[in-house]
Scaffold this motif. Structure first.
Motif, PDB file in Angstrom:
ATOM      1  N   UNK A  83      -0.367   3.913   2.063  1.00  0.00           N
ATOM      2  CA  UNK A  83      -0.628   4.688   3.497  1.00  0.00           C
ATOM      3  C   UNK A  83      -2.226   5.204   3.671  1.00  0.00           C
ATOM      4  N   UNK A  84      -2.854   5.507   2.233  1.00  0.00           N
ATOM      5  CA  UNK A  84      -4.175   5.973   2.503  1.00  0.00           C
ATOM      6  C   UNK A  84      -4.994   4.584   2.546  1.00  0.00           C
ATOM      7  N   UNK A  85      -4.686   3.516   2.167  1.00  0.00           N
ATOM      8  CA  UNK A  85      -5.320   2.199   2.392  1.00  0.00           C
ATOM      9  C   UNK A  85      -4.526   1.252   2.838  1.00  0.00           C
ATOM     10  N   UNK A  86      -4.238   1.080   4.289  1.00  0.00           N
ATOM     11  CA  UNK A  86      -3.354   0.343   4.973  1.00  0.00           C
ATOM     12  C   UNK A  86      -3.613  -1.035   5.048  1.00  0.00           C
ATOM     13  N   UNK A  87      -4.860  -1.216   4.708  1.00  0.00           N
ATOM     14  CA  UNK A  87      -5.542  -2.731   4.982  1.00  0.00           C
ATOM     15  C   UNK A  87      -5.802  -3.296   3.454  1.00  0.00           C
ATOM     16  N   UNK A  88      -5.505  -2.676   2.320  1.00  0.00           N
ATOM     17  CA  UNK A  88      -6.192  -3.068   1.032  1.00  0.00           C
ATOM     18  C   UNK A  88      -4.805  -3.702   0.498  1.00  0.00           C
ATOM     19  N   UNK A  89      -4.812  -4.869   0.254  1.00  0.00           N
ATOM     20  CA  UNK A  89      -3.887  -5.791  -0.398  1.00  0.00           C
ATOM     21  C   UNK A  89      -3.796  -5.556  -1.984  1.00  0.00           C
ATOM     22  N   UNK A 107      -1.841  -2.310  -2.261  1.00  0.00           N
ATOM     23  CA  UNK A 107      -0.328  -2.869  -1.981  1.00  0.00           C
ATOM     24  C   UNK A 107       0.405  -3.619  -3.057  1.00  0.00           C
ATOM     25  N   UNK A 108      -0.366  -4.425  -3.631  1.00  0.00           N
ATOM     26  CA  UNK A 108       0.193  -4.998  -4.712  1.00  0.00           C
ATOM     27  C   UNK A 108       0.494  -4.390  -5.989  1.00  0.00           C
ATOM     28  N   UNK A 112       4.471  -1.425  -9.425  1.00  0.00           N
ATOM     29  CA  UNK A 112       4.940  -0.116  -9.981  1.00  0.00           C
ATOM     30  C   UNK A 112       6.544   0.160  -9.555  1.00  0.00           C
ATOM     31  N   UNK A 113       6.448  -0.307  -8.316  1.00  0.00           N
ATOM     32  CA  UNK A 113       7.960  -0.240  -7.805  1.00  0.00           C
ATOM     33  C   UNK A 113       8.738  -1.023  -8.480  1.00  0.00           C
ATOM     34  N   UNK A 114       8.341  -2.260  -8.778  1.00  0.00           N
ATOM     35  CA  UNK A 114       9.002  -3.458  -9.395  1.00  0.00           C
ATOM     36  C   UNK A 114       9.659  -2.966 -10.761  1.00  0.00           C
ATOM     37  N   UNK A 173       3.320  -7.187   2.467  1.00  0.00           N
ATOM     38  CA  UNK A 173       2.124  -6.723   3.039  1.00  0.00           C
ATOM     39  C   UNK A 173       0.846  -7.253   2.352  1.00  0.00           C
ATOM     40  N   UNK A 174       0.786  -7.414   1.187  1.00  0.00           N
ATOM     41  CA  UNK A 174      -0.243  -7.981   0.446  1.00  0.00           C
ATOM     42  C   UNK A 174      -0.537  -9.328   0.687  1.00  0.00           C
ATOM     43  N   UNK A 175       0.607 -10.252   0.811  1.00  0.00           N
ATOM     44  CA  UNK A 175       0.333 -11.508   1.314  1.00  0.00           C
ATOM     45  C   UNK A 175      -0.388 -11.561   2.638  1.00  0.00           C
ATOM     46  N   UNK A 176       0.306 -10.926   3.598  1.00  0.00           N
ATOM     47  CA  UNK A 176      -0.352 -10.891   4.925  1.00  0.00           C
ATOM     48  C   UNK A 176      -1.622 -10.430   4.984  1.00  0.00           C
ATOM     49  N   UNK A 177      -2.036  -9.571   4.323  1.00  0.00           N
ATOM     50  CA  UNK A 177      -3.636  -9.044   4.169  1.00  0.00           C
ATOM     51  C   UNK A 177      -4.482  -9.885   3.530  1.00  0.00           C
ATOM     52  N   UNK A 178      -3.880 -10.518   2.450  1.00  0.00           N
ATOM     53  CA  UNK A 178      -4.825 -11.620   1.699  1.00  0.00           C
ATOM     54  C   UNK A 178      -4.194 -12.980   1.759  1.00  0.00           C
ATOM     55  N   UNK A 179      -3.965 -13.650   2.391  1.00  0.00           N
ATOM     56  CA  UNK A 179      -3.250 -14.750   2.517  1.00  0.00           C
ATOM     57  C   UNK A 179      -3.769 -15.678   1.393  1.00  0.00           C
TER      58      UNK A 179
END
Length: 187
Positions: free
Chosen positions: A9-15, A18-19, A24-26, A40-46
């Protein structure tokens, strides 16, 4: 997970963030959350194939086979359809057991870039992995034509030995070579 979400949330445009949080969640077994963040990471950095590869892996772990395949295939769809991307896709598909598609994909990569020795080596290895020895031997012949140094030619020969050995043809080929050498020497 809530703390990790705050990082995103602090860096919503940073792929990359997000990755990383998805990773970590994985690791924590939160696969649905990981898939969401990787998307989200794919959408930000296709153009970053790593995000697509990881998203496909998570979807595969979630038993969403068709979705994972679609994501992986997108690694080499236009405008990303290049020989290296096809080679990467073939490796991923092979790792997950998609034999026919991995072989078709590496063959397409080699067709797109006929001068890439590394792709030919990958082609040999994939065909050998799937016990497609005739196709592996064809790829060896193509690789031999591309070998431009003693070191690369040695790599081709080593792969040929590996393929012939696994195909249980090494002894036969050695015998044929001996017979051919004896016949020429006696003439």
């Amino acid at each position: 997970a809530a703390i990790w979400r705050k990082l995103v949330d602090a860096k919503p445009k940073d792929a990359v963030v997000a990755a990383q949080v998805a990773g970590l969640m994985r690791q924590a077994g939160l696969l649905d959350d990981s898939a969401e963040l990787l998307q989200r990471a794919v959408d930000l950095a296709p153009e970053t194939l790593q995000h697509r590869e990881e998203l496909g892996e998570v979807l595969d772990a979630l038993k969403k086979k068709e979705e994972s395949l679609a994501v992986w295939r997108s690694m080499a769809e236009e405008p990303r359809r290049t020989a290296p991307n096809l080679g990467h896709l073939a490796e991923v598909l092979g790792r997950y057991g998609y034999r026919d598609e991995s072989l078709k994909t590496i063959d397409a990569a080699c067709e797109l870039d006929r001068k890439s020795l590394e792709l030919r080596f990958q082609q040999i290895d994939l065909h050998r992995q799937w016990k497609q020895f005739a196709a592996a031997r064809e790829a060896i012949a193509a690789a031999a034509e591309l070998a431009d140094s003693p070191e690369t030619f040695d790599r081709v020969v080593q792969r040929e030995i590996d393929v012939l050995s696994e195909a249980e043809l090494l002894t036969t080929v050695i015998e044929e070579l001996r017979e051919g050498g004896i016949a020429r020497g006696g003439e």
